[in-house]
Design a protein around this motif. Structure first.
Motif: not given
Length: 321
Positions: A158-172
């Protein structure tokens, strides 16, 4: 088995939307009532009734469980009038029974249809899943990467910083190490309590949802449904079946799966054209929930076809007694 040309997805798509709408209407009366089983059964009954009105020779390949476990919409159940094309059906009459019972966001009714033999007959086991939206080079991320490597690779693409990524995860609890590793990169995490089909779909509409990637383990049947949606909307997905014991491996072999370590791509989970419909039960970021007003129920449905890449949003205002 029918040839792809006999699968008239354009004509069948509206009927599929009616199926998901009926299930949403039925479960709407149980939103916030605290009874997960009753809400699920209401959706199952309505979905089954509507499916049996369609001119198809349908077989449920992703359903509510094995025949002895599920009285309706079990795996292997035949649905439809028995006239018309032979099709595979994957469904979750109410994805988010807990969400519905507690009136929490993102409960959906979900169904997909494809020519016979083109949907993976996924057993009721866990699947490790990884998904991203459209617009990236093929295999920019993979299940063979560590979670941190996936974040870095996507950020680089994407040409962005790692901190610009949002990951969706199931809370388990099983995802505690995964969550910690993703956060170590500086990436943000959107935790969801249920509904990982919706979680995967969010990746395909990153500009609206703010979610760039989905990862974690959840039900394998839901993985096939999520892959169906991504095949229509665009995006990449991979899944690997996870087994906790020999009984679960036996279920996979019974379903015709011989390579238990295989990593499936999106187009291996869904090998042919597919149509997909989802109707909101409670309000969510994909579709609005059922709205009740005197004399009417109003629903929003997203209806998609992989053949054309079309995504249609439909509002249905239905008089009720």
């Amino acid at each position: 088995m029918i040839s792809p040309k006999d699968f008239n997805d354009r004509m069948l798509s509206l009927g599929l939307a009616r199926v998901s709408e009926a299930a949403a209407h039925a479960s709407a009366l149980l939103i916030g009532r605290g009874d997960e089983k009753a809400a699920d059964q209401a959706a199952v009954n309505a979905m089954r009734d509507q499916l049996n009105m369609l001119d198809i020779k349908g077989v449920v390949v992703i359903g509510e469980g094995e025949r002895d476990e599920a009285p309706m919409l079990y795996i292997g159940e035949e649905v439809g009038t028995g006239h018309g094309p032979e099709v595979d059906i994957a469904l979750d009459p109410l994805e988010g029974t807990t969400l519905t019972a507690k009136d929490m966001p993102n409960a959906l009714t979900v169904i997909a249809m494809a020519p016979r033999g083109t949907l993976l007959h996924a057993p009721d086991v866990y699947m490790e899943k990884l998904a991203i939206g459209p617009g990236y080079e093929k295999d920019v991320v993979s299940l063979n990467m560590t979670p941190a490597e996936r974040v870095r690779a996507l950020a680089n693409a994407r040409g962005v910083k790692d901190s610009d990524i949002t990951v969706c995860i199931l809370e388990r609890p099983r995802h505690e190490d995964l969550i910690a590793e993703v956060r170590s990169t500086g990436a943000a995490i959107r935790l969801i309590t249920d509904g990982d089909v919706a979680g995967v779909i969010h990746c395909a509409e990153a500009e609206l949802t703010g979610i760039d990637m989905y990862m974690g383990s959840g039900g394998a049947p839901e993985g096939v449904l999520a892959a169906s949606a991504l095949k229509c909307m665009g995006g990449q997905m991979w899944g690997k079946l996870l087994f906790r014991n020999e009984d679960e491996k036996g279920r996979a072999r019974k379903a015709g799966i011989t390579d238990l370590d295989r990593i499936y791509s999106r187009d291996e989970l869904v090998t042919g054209d597919v149509i997909f419909a989802a109707t909101g039960v409670t309000n969510g970021s994909i579709v609005a929930g059922v709205k009740r007003e005197p004399g009417y129920l109003t629903t929003e449905t997203i209806l998609m076809r992989s053949k054309t890449g079309s995504v249609r949003r439909m509002i249905y205002r239905n008089p009720v007694k």
